[in-house]
Scaffold this active site. Structure first.
Site, PDB file in Angstrom:
ATOM      1  N   TRP A   1      73.256  27.021 -22.549  1.00 36.10           N
ATOM      2  CA  TRP A   1      74.067  25.837 -22.792  1.00 36.10           C
ATOM      3  C   TRP A   1      73.410  24.983 -23.874  1.00 36.10           C
ATOM      4  O   TRP A   1      72.192  24.758 -23.824  1.00 36.10           O
ATOM      5  CB  TRP A   1      74.197  25.010 -21.515  1.00 36.10           C
TER       6      TRP A   1
ATOM      7  N   HIS B   1      70.556  27.241 -14.403  1.00 40.07           N
ATOM      8  CA  HIS B   1      71.915  27.689 -14.740  1.00 40.07           C
ATOM      9  C   HIS B   1      71.916  28.750 -15.841  1.00 40.07           C
ATOM     10  O   HIS B   1      72.928  28.962 -16.501  1.00 40.07           O
ATOM     11  CB  HIS B   1      72.780  26.491 -15.138  1.00 40.07           C
TER      12      HIS B   1
ATOM     13  N   HIS C   1      74.391  32.923 -12.124  1.00 38.49           N
ATOM     14  CA  HIS C   1      73.829  31.875 -11.277  1.00 38.49           C
ATOM     15  C   HIS C   1      74.904  31.258 -10.387  1.00 38.49           C
ATOM     16  O   HIS C   1      76.101  31.461 -10.605  1.00 38.49           O
ATOM     17  CB  HIS C   1      73.202  30.771 -12.135  1.00 38.49           C
TER      18      HIS C   1
ATOM     19  N   ASP D   1      76.153  27.484  -8.577  1.00 38.12           N
ATOM     20  CA  ASP D   1      76.039  26.024  -8.596  1.00 38.12           C
ATOM     21  C   ASP D   1      76.005  25.519  -7.157  1.00 38.12           C
ATOM     22  O   ASP D   1      76.758  26.010  -6.308  1.00 38.12           O
ATOM     23  CB  ASP D   1      77.255  25.380  -9.267  1.00 38.12           C
TER      24      ASP D   1
ATOM     25  N   HIS E   1      75.009  19.755  -8.293  1.00 40.04           N
ATOM     26  CA  HIS E   1      75.068  19.924  -9.750  1.00 40.04           C
ATOM     27  C   HIS E   1      76.011  18.914 -10.396  1.00 40.04           C
ATOM     28  O   HIS E   1      75.740  18.423 -11.495  1.00 40.04           O
ATOM     29  CB  HIS E   1      75.505  21.355 -10.061  1.00 40.04           C
TER      30      HIS E   1
ATOM     31  N   HIS F   1      85.261  22.102 -10.994  1.00 42.51           N
ATOM     32  CA  HIS F   1      84.104  22.062 -10.099  1.00 42.51           C
ATOM     33  C   HIS F   1      84.399  21.169  -8.890  1.00 42.51           C
ATOM     34  O   HIS F   1      84.176  21.555  -7.729  1.00 42.51           O
ATOM     35  CB  HIS F   1      82.877  21.503 -10.830  1.00 42.51           C
TER      36      HIS F   1
ATOM     37  N   GLU G   1      78.765  32.004 -11.308  1.00 41.41           N
ATOM     38  CA  GLU G   1      79.152  32.072 -12.721  1.00 41.41           C
ATOM     39  C   GLU G   1      78.350  33.121 -13.495  1.00 41.41           C
ATOM     40  O   GLU G   1      77.271  33.530 -13.084  1.00 41.41           O
ATOM     41  CB  GLU G   1      78.971  30.695 -13.375  1.00 41.41           C
TER      42      GLU G   1
END
EC number: 3.5.1.9
Length: 214
Positions: free
Chosen positions: A18, A48, A52, A54, A58, A159, A171
């Protein structure tokens, strides 16, 4: 015996991450020659990175953390469905699939599996799918994308909608070469106290006789 299929992204020093997040790095911090007995590795990473899960913390300061999520969430029968012909996944799309008696749903989308390239845009999961999936009894949603929300989203509506309906998130799965159908899933996160997520090793194994009608 039916073989397990690894659907985990391999963690490498050159994998995408990210923007602004901590990249993954692995190094031998101390060699066998230095210690006199063993090589000792060191990793630095965001929780992440790669494949992974969440935890609700998060995206919600009051949400539960990784060690509070029942481990059974990530173990059990899962269904893989192919939604790669759709840019936006809505309840209307999902109604075309038989989701009866499915507790873990894995979506193969149109985003190609490429851990070394971070996508600028991903298929959209409409937040309204949360209520529909909950009505079917689903407790885990897995995707082959880095997020259930658009890359630029700050509100993280999907989310929040999934959390509201009791659905946990998995994810960055590798599903390009996986056939639709029913599988056993094991995607165990690390038991990290207070964590907002965790890398997982995700594997699936076909359930004999149940690979059709996906």
């Amino acid at each position: 015996m039916t073989k397990w299929i690894d659907i985990t992204q391999t963690l490498t020093n050159d994998m995408a991450h990210w923007p602004g997040d901590r990249p993954f790095t692995y190094e031998v911090a101390a060699t066998k020659e230095q210690t006199g007995s063993a090589n000792v590795g060191k990793i630095t990473t965001s929780v992440h990175m790669g494949t992974h899960v969440d935890s609700p913390f998060h995206f919600d300061n009051d949400g539960i953390t990784m060690e509070q999520i029942p481990i059974e969430t990530y173990i059990g029968k899962a269904k893989v469905i192919d939604v790669s012909s759709y840019h936006t996944i809505t309840p209307e799309v999902l109604r075309d699939y038989n989701l009866e008696d499915v507790e873990r749903l894995l979506l193969h989308t149109s985003l190609p599996n490429n851990p070394k390239r971070f996508p600028e845009e991903i298929p959209l999961l409409d937040p309204s799918i949360a209520a529909y999936l909950a009505s079917k009894g689903i407790l885990l949603l897995g995707i082959d994308m880095p997020s259930v929300d658009p890359i630029t989203s700050k509100s993280l509506d999907t989310h929040h909608a999934l959390y509201k309906h009791g659905i946990h998130i998995l994810e960055n799965l590798m599903l390009d070469n996986v056939s639709p159908g029913l599988y056993e899933l094991i995607a165990l996160p690390l038991r990290i106290a207070g964590a907002d997520g965790s890398p997982v090793r995700a594997v699936i194994r076909p359930i004999k006789g149940d690979m059709a009608n996906a």
